[in-house]
Design an enzyme around this catalytic site. Structure first.
Site, mmCIF file in Angstrom:
data_model
loop_
_atom_site.group_PDB
_atom_site.id
_atom_site.type_symbol
_atom_site.label_atom_id
_atom_site.label_comp_id
_atom_site.label_asym_id
_atom_site.label_seq_id
_atom_site.Cartn_x
_atom_site.Cartn_y
_atom_site.Cartn_z
ATOM 1 N N ASP A 104 6.041 9.506 -14.174
ATOM 2 C CA ASP A 104 7.260 8.779 -13.787
ATOM 3 C C ASP A 104 8.443 9.742 -13.692
ATOM 4 O OD1 ASP A 104 5.684 6.546 -14.049
ATOM 5 O OD2 ASP A 104 6.734 5.745 -15.801
ATOM 6 N N ARG A 135 5.083 8.773 -5.356
ATOM 7 C CA ARG A 135 5.647 7.417 -5.385
ATOM 8 C C ARG A 135 7.117 7.514 -4.976
ATOM 9 N NH1 ARG A 135 6.073 5.407 -11.219
ATOM 10 N NH2 ARG A 135 3.872 4.914 -10.965
HETATM 11 C C1 LIG Z 1 5.568 0.646 -9.412
HETATM 12 C C2 LIG Z 1 6.965 1.078 -9.699
HETATM 13 C C3 LIG Z 1 7.190 2.245 -10.379
HETATM 14 C C4 LIG Z 1 8.493 2.670 -10.635
HETATM 15 N N1 LIG Z 1 8.705 3.887 -11.252
HETATM 16 C C5 LIG Z 1 9.954 4.340 -11.386
HETATM 17 C C6 LIG Z 1 10.219 5.645 -11.873
HETATM 18 O O1 LIG Z 1 9.302 6.418 -12.171
HETATM 19 N N2 LIG Z 1 11.511 6.044 -11.997
HETATM 20 C C7 LIG Z 1 12.560 5.218 -11.662
HETATM 21 O O2 LIG Z 1 13.714 5.636 -11.763
HETATM 22 N N3 LIG Z 1 12.344 3.970 -11.217
HETATM 23 C C8 LIG Z 1 11.079 3.509 -11.069
HETATM 24 N N4 LIG Z 1 10.875 2.248 -10.575
HETATM 25 C C9 LIG Z 1 12.000 1.294 -10.477
HETATM 26 C C10 LIG Z 1 12.736 1.407 -9.157
HETATM 27 O O3 LIG Z 1 13.425 2.630 -9.099
HETATM 28 C C11 LIG Z 1 13.744 0.251 -8.951
HETATM 29 O O4 LIG Z 1 14.703 0.283 -9.972
HETATM 30 C C12 LIG Z 1 13.108 -1.130 -8.944
HETATM 31 O O5 LIG Z 1 11.897 -1.126 -8.263
HETATM 32 C C13 LIG Z 1 14.050 -2.145 -8.237
HETATM 33 O O6 LIG Z 1 14.294 -1.755 -6.936
HETATM 34 P P1 LIG Z 1 13.612 -2.401 -5.643
HETATM 35 O O7 LIG Z 1 13.026 -1.296 -4.867
HETATM 36 O O8 LIG Z 1 12.660 -3.460 -6.023
HETATM 37 O O9 LIG Z 1 14.809 -2.947 -4.758
HETATM 38 P P2 LIG Z 1 16.010 -3.930 -5.066
HETATM 39 O O10 LIG Z 1 16.872 -3.856 -3.856
HETATM 40 O O11 LIG Z 1 16.613 -3.648 -6.397
HETATM 41 O O12 LIG Z 1 15.308 -5.346 -5.157
HETATM 42 C C14 LIG Z 1 14.676 -5.979 -4.058
HETATM 43 C C15 LIG Z 1 14.274 -7.382 -4.498
HETATM 44 O O13 LIG Z 1 13.273 -7.302 -5.527
HETATM 45 C C16 LIG Z 1 13.500 -8.267 -6.541
HETATM 46 N N5 LIG Z 1 13.766 -7.550 -7.792
HETATM 47 C C17 LIG Z 1 13.995 -6.220 -7.944
HETATM 48 N N6 LIG Z 1 14.156 -5.918 -9.255
HETATM 49 C C18 LIG Z 1 14.057 -7.092 -9.931
HETATM 50 C C19 LIG Z 1 14.132 -7.438 -11.312
HETATM 51 N N7 LIG Z 1 14.359 -6.502 -12.243
HETATM 52 N N8 LIG Z 1 13.967 -8.731 -11.656
HETATM 53 C C20 LIG Z 1 13.725 -9.682 -10.715
HETATM 54 N N9 LIG Z 1 13.640 -9.412 -9.389
HETATM 55 C C21 LIG Z 1 13.803 -8.136 -9.005
HETATM 56 C C22 LIG Z 1 14.660 -9.094 -6.074
HETATM 57 O O14 LIG Z 1 14.136 -10.188 -5.343
HETATM 58 C C23 LIG Z 1 15.421 -8.165 -5.156
HETATM 59 O O15 LIG Z 1 16.191 -8.834 -4.197
HETATM 60 C C24 LIG Z 1 9.583 1.841 -10.253
HETATM 61 C C25 LIG Z 1 9.348 0.674 -9.527
HETATM 62 C C26 LIG Z 1 8.070 0.301 -9.229
HETATM 63 C C27 LIG Z 1 7.860 -0.939 -8.415
#
Ligand SMILES: Cc1cc2nc3c(=O)[nH]c(=O)nc-3n(C[C@H](O)[C@H](O)[C@H](O)COP(=O)(O)OP(=O)(O)OC[C@H]3O[C@@H](n4cnc5c(N)ncnc54)[C@H](O)[C@@H]3O)c2cc1C
Length: 308
Positions: free
Chosen positions: A130, A180
């Site tokens: 990560d 990723r």
């Molecule tokens: C498999 C995976 C691994 C990850 N690994 C890392 C990592 O190593 N380092 C790192 O910094 N980040 C990591 N992340 C987190 C990532 O950076 C984002 O903070 C997170 O995925 C929210 O962003 P989004 O792309 O979903 O978009 P957003 O624009 O935030 O969300 C899009 C839509 O998704 C839904 N959604 C998003 N988050 C939430 C929530 N918390 N609760 C409810 N609904 C929600 C909502 O419907 C929102 O409108 C990871 C995410 C995933 C999916």
């Protein structure tokens, strides 16, 4: 503002201990965290596999300060890998270097990481490293590049909110890396990170194009688009189709408890979807980052706290 405050609070574990005593907050935590034990995580992972979905497992914990805690975390990942093999699961670990002792010593962290990569590679299992806050970006990418020649099963993460990420993606594509792409979940200063959602989303789309470019795929680079953003998921599928990239050359990744309504439609398009399942007692930092992503989660928590 609220996001900044929550991300600040994510570094205050004392609050987590207080929250743990409230049944309601414990219930909300369970939405994002499978439970405290490996068995709880494997129950979810087996359900996902039954639904023809791939998974990743994270043993929650970060910024450990003692050598013993770092070694214990690595031991848990070793036993998770054994159990993945025994149960014949399509599941891979996804871990944090600060959980393996990066704050304490580079050597300790590398030793722990290599123990895990040895076991993962023996089972032909990927292992995701990560990405944490920008204080760790250089060290994480450097350690990744150092272990990658011996461990092609090591996979890394790029955050679209960081201004530097296009350069990092180009370098990683040159290594034929497994990458990723996420938006990024930490509190970062504007000099390092895009601030507005629009800018982050635009950069995500730009980095997606770099990762799906035919010459990038030809190096053996394998992109994983980690997002719950429907528009970006649809864009990845469309771009791959337009470029003639087959579905086994990339995947979509999502977090347990978020947008599970999208699982079946994504799978039924023939795309590979991996769901990351976290478990463990140290859920606080992870949980507060999930609250920060969507303030509605916090409002739900507060509303229920004040309800008579
Ligand atoms: C498999 C995976 C691994 C990850 N690994 C890392 C990592 O190593 N380092 C790192 O910094 N980040 C990591 N992340 C987190 C990532 O950076 C984002 O903070 C997170 O995925 C929210 O962003 P989004 O792309 O979903 O978009 P957003 O624009 O935030 O969300 C899009 C839509 O998704 C839904 N959604 C998003 N988050 C939430 C929530 N918390 N609760 C409810 N609904 C929600 C909502 O419907 C929102 O409108 C990871 C995410 C995933 C999916």
């Amino acid at each position: 503002m609220l996001r900044t405050l929550l991300l600040y609070l994510s570094n205050k574990p004392g609050l987590g201990r207080a929250m743990d005593r409230l049944p309601l907050s414990r219930r909300l935590v369970r939405r994002f965290v499978a439970g405290t034990t490996p068995d709880a995580a494997f129950a979810v992972i087996e359900r996902l596999q039954g639904a023809r979905l791939l998974s990743a497992v994270t043993y929650l914990g970060e910024n450990v300060l003692t050598e013993a805690a770092a070694r214990r975390a690595a031991d848990v990942y070793l036993s998770l890998l054994d159990e993945i093999k025994r149960r014949d699961l399509q599941c891979v670990p996804s871990l944090k270097l600060t959980h393996l002792g990066l704050d304490r010593s580079h050597t300790l962290c590398r030793e722990n990481l290599e123990r895990i990569l040895d076991r993962a590679q023996a089972g032909a299992t990927l292992c995701w490293i990560d990405m944490e806050s920008s204080a760790y970006t250089d060290r994480t990418l450097a350690l990744y590049a150092a272990v990658r020649p011996r461990y092609p099963s090591a996979a890394c993460v790029i955050q679209a909110y960081l201004r530097r990420s296009a350069d990092d993606v180009r370098r990683l594509v040159g290594l034929g890396a497994t990458i990723r792409l996420c938006k990024g979940a930490y509190r970062e200063p504007p000099r390092l990170a895009f601030v507005s959602k629009r800018e982050v989303d635009e950069n995500y789309a730009r980095l997606m194009d770099l990762l799906l470019a035919p010459d990038a795929i030809a190096t053996g680079a394998y992109p994983a688009f980690a997002t719950h953003d429907e528009r970006l998921i649809a864009r990845a599928a469309r771009r791959a189709r337009e470029l003639g990239i087959p579905p086994e050359k990339f995947e979509i990744q999502m977090l347990y408890g978020i947008r599970h309504d999208l699982h079946a439609p994504i799978r039924d398009q023939g795309l590979r979807l991996r769901v990351l399942v976290p478990f463990g007692e140290e859920w606080y930092g992870y949980f507060v980052r999930r609250l920060a992503e969507r303030p509605a989660n916090l409002l739900f928590l507060l509303k229920n706290l004040v309800r008579p």
